[in-house]
Design a protein around this motif. Structure first.
Motif, PDB file in Angstrom:
ATOM      1  N   TYR A  55       0.812  -1.209   0.000  1.00 17.58           N
ATOM      2  CA  TYR A  55       0.000   0.000   0.000  1.00 17.58           C
ATOM      3  C   TYR A  55       0.848   1.262   0.000  1.00 17.58           C
ATOM      4  O   TYR A  55       0.314   2.374  -0.070  1.00 17.58           O
ATOM      5  N   LEU A  56       2.154   1.085   0.043  1.00 17.49           N
ATOM      6  CA  LEU A  56       3.096   2.199  -0.025  1.00 17.49           C
ATOM      7  C   LEU A  56       3.800   2.288  -1.375  1.00 17.49           C
ATOM      8  O   LEU A  56       4.396   3.319  -1.691  1.00 17.49           O
ATOM      9  N   THR A  57       3.733   1.216  -2.156  1.00 18.20           N
ATOM     10  CA  THR A  57       4.554   1.160  -3.375  1.00 18.20           C
ATOM     11  C   THR A  57       3.808   0.668  -4.614  1.00 18.20           C
ATOM     12  O   THR A  57       4.243   0.962  -5.732  1.00 18.20           O
ATOM     13  N   ASN A 117      -3.487   7.692  -2.173  1.00 19.47           N
ATOM     14  CA  ASN A 117      -3.656   6.849  -0.994  1.00 19.47           C
ATOM     15  C   ASN A 117      -2.314   6.423  -0.415  1.00 19.47           C
ATOM     16  O   ASN A 117      -2.180   6.268   0.803  1.00 19.47           O
ATOM     17  N   GLN A 118      -1.312   6.228  -1.266  1.00 21.03           N
ATOM     18  CA  GLN A 118       0.028   5.938  -0.749  1.00 21.03           C
ATOM     19  C   GLN A 118       0.518   7.073   0.146  1.00 21.03           C
ATOM     20  O   GLN A 118       1.030   6.836   1.249  1.00 21.03           O
ATOM     21  N   GLU A 119       0.355   8.307  -0.315  1.00 20.09           N
ATOM     22  CA  GLU A 119       0.801   9.448   0.491  1.00 20.09           C
ATOM     23  C   GLU A 119      -0.002   9.564   1.778  1.00 20.09           C
ATOM     24  O   GLU A 119       0.525   9.963   2.818  1.00 20.09           O
ATOM     25  N   ALA A 120      -1.286   9.212   1.718  1.00 25.12           N
ATOM     26  CA  ALA A 120      -2.101   9.229   2.936  1.00 25.12           C
ATOM     27  C   ALA A 120      -1.580   8.225   3.955  1.00 25.12           C
ATOM     28  O   ALA A 120      -1.503   8.530   5.166  1.00 25.12           O
ATOM     29  N   ILE A 121      -1.205   7.046   3.491  1.00 23.46           N
ATOM     30  CA  ILE A 121      -0.679   6.034   4.416  1.00 23.46           C
ATOM     31  C   ILE A 121       0.649   6.497   5.007  1.00 23.46           C
ATOM     32  O   ILE A 121       0.897   6.342   6.216  1.00 23.46           O
ATOM     33  N   TRP A 122       1.519   7.093   4.188  1.00 23.06           N
ATOM     34  CA  TRP A 122       2.772   7.626   4.737  1.00 23.06           C
ATOM     35  C   TRP A 122       2.495   8.681   5.796  1.00 23.06           C
ATOM     36  O   TRP A 122       3.157   8.730   6.843  1.00 23.06           O
ATOM     37  N   SER A 123       1.514   9.535   5.539  1.00 22.19           N
ATOM     38  CA  SER A 123       1.151  10.543   6.529  1.00 22.19           C
ATOM     39  C   SER A 123       0.683   9.883   7.820  1.00 22.19           C
ATOM     40  O   SER A 123       1.050  10.309   8.921  1.00 22.19           O
TER      41      SER A 123
END
Length: 475
Positions: A269-271, A302-308
């Motif tokens: 979910y990050l890549t 959504n990747q950026e949301a998970i990193w946040s």
């Protein structure tokens, strides 16, 4: 006579709270000393230029698990734990699945028998409760918790696993009474069935249909429902493999209200994105099946949301959700029914060996998270959540000597030919990373070095856990 069996000298030790130069003295499989200088040892490892990290704990993996008629999982305990060791992990936590209509206790003991004598690293077993009958809730599950199986998973989707709301509440109530940890797969069963049938009627049957059949709304709704049930019962839960912003915001809302809702996400979910399931540029119409997992990867936003969420402390752990199938195999992704519709493509991807390098590279090396946060997300918080702390999850006197030596500057490209799992592919083929595990030490024994496995199946033990009073892991 040397004071220690093993000394690690010259490295930089990192824990979830601190980073400092130190030497480590190990005796009888345990860390005995962490100091500026430790005494003589029978063996010394030179860690100059390397990070000395707690061995990775992957608390969400699927190994040798029944996967439906005609489908065979690609890893047994020997191959999966071999891959885990090569990837810098010293412990994994797979699932004993209760077939519907069967005894949970018998299924658990049979699954444990598969693990005994086969593991390169230590293992602790979760349960999957698919049929919470009065006998299971009244006798089997309490007895298993007393035996040390102190965590279990419930599903809100899948034909053979889904529990209805009343069953979930009954399981939550038992967990609260017995002090067990519950993991929740949060996706809405009826919404997925509706979308799947609608897509198939429209002729959308290839792997990308999997993403369309499981939009973010079905995860958001189920996450909110799971949180509401947990609030009603006053039970801490772990919502696993959170894929994007919508479900994460439900968790953040609950945490802001003081509810003990823990969260897990995964490297996919990050890549990865849903577009990977389209197989763009590949002549094979089924190529996207390599990326089919649930929930599906979303998109860059959504990747950026998970990193946040990782930076803000919403997520406690990053696991692999390793669920390996072979691609080019009639018992794997290319099974006959899978070619007719995405609904029959086995859900799951291999990731047990690549979790740590991907998270380190994308997180620490790119400045998204600190080294201490990396340690918390990959080792310490797993131990705290699942009753393994203070035996596992950090580097300090009294802990098991589970340690990974890490080269933070080493650049590697992930290739299937270099991996040790049982699958015939990796979703991250050609993915470049900065940061790499160069040695894995489990209970004081060097079990992997430079991609070579030095241990034997059976050196890893199945760990019994005590009921662990809840307390939110440090962010």
């Amino acid at each position: 006579m040397p004071e220690f069996d093993l000394a690690i000298r010259g490295g930089t030790v990192a824990t979830a709270s601190d980073t400092f130069p130190a030497e480590i003295g190990i005796r009888d499989g345990r860390v005995v000393a962490v100091a500026e200088r430790v005494a003589d040892a029978a063996r010394t490892i030179d860690a100059r230029g390397l990070l000395v990290l707690p061995g990775g704990i992957d608390s969400h993996v699927h190994i040798a698990q029944a996967s439906g008629p005609g489908i065979v999982m690609a890893d047994d305990f020997a191959s999966a734990t071999r891959a885990a060791a090569a990837g810098g992990n010293t412990m994994v936590m797979p699932f004993a699945l209760q077939p519907r209509g069967a005894s949970l206790r018998e299924a658990t003991h049979a699954y444990r028998a598969k693990a005994e004598g086969q593991c390169h690293v230590d293992v602790a077993i979760h349960l999957i409760v698919s049929d919470p009958t009065p006998a299971v809730l009244g006798q089997e599950l309490p007895a298993l918790i007393a035996e040390g199986y102190t965590s279990f998973k419930v599903f809100m989707t899948y034909d053979d696993l889904v529990l209805n709301d009343r069953q979930i509440l009954d399981v939550f109530d038992l967990a609260r009474r017995e002090g067990a940890r519950v993991m929740v797969h949060a996706e809405g069963y009826d919404a997925i069935r509706y979308m799947t049938e609608k897509l198939e009627r429209a002729g959308t049957t290839r792997p990308y249909g999997h993403a369309l059949s499981r939009p973010a709304s079905v995860e958001r709704e189920a996450a909110h429902r799971a949180i509401s049930h947990a609030e009603l019962v006053d039970l801490p839960i772990v919502i696993v493999h959170v894929s994007g912003r919508d479900a994460m915001e439900q968790i953040a809302w609950a945490q802001a209200r003081g509810l003990k809702i823990h969260a897990e996400t995964c490297p996919q979910y990050l890549t990865l994105t849903a577009d990977d399931m389209k197989g763009i540029g590949d002549a094979d119409p089924m190529a996207g099946a390599r990326y089919v997992c649930s929930p599906p990867p979303r998109d860059a936003d959504n990747q950026e949301a998970i990193w946040s969420g990782i930076r803000r402390g919403i997520f406690d752990v990053v696991s692999s959700d390793h669920c390996p199938f072979r691609y080019d195999d009639p018992q794997g992704k290319l099974n006959p029914r899978g070619k007719t519709s995405f609904r029959w493509v086995p859900n799951g991807i291999p990731g047990i060996e690549t979790r740590l390098p991907i998270l380190f590279s994308e997180g620490v090396s790119k400045g998204r998270i600190s080294l201490q946060r990396f340690v918390a997300l990959t080792a310490t918080n797993h131990a705290r959540l699942y009753g393994l702390y203070p035996r596992k999850g950090s580097i300090a006197p009294g802990f098991d000597a589970d340690i990974t030596l890490w080269d933070p500057n080493r650049r590697e490209t992930i290739r299937q030919e270099n991996l040790h799992h049982g699958s015939d592919y990796t979703p991250w083929e050609g993915f470049s990373v900065t940061g790499w595990p160069v040695m894995t030490i489990a209970r004081g024994e060097v079990i992997a070095e430079e991609g070579r496995i030095l241990s034997r199946p059976g050196r890893g033990a199945v760990i019994r856990r005590a009921v662990d009073p809840d307390g939110r892991p440090p962010a």
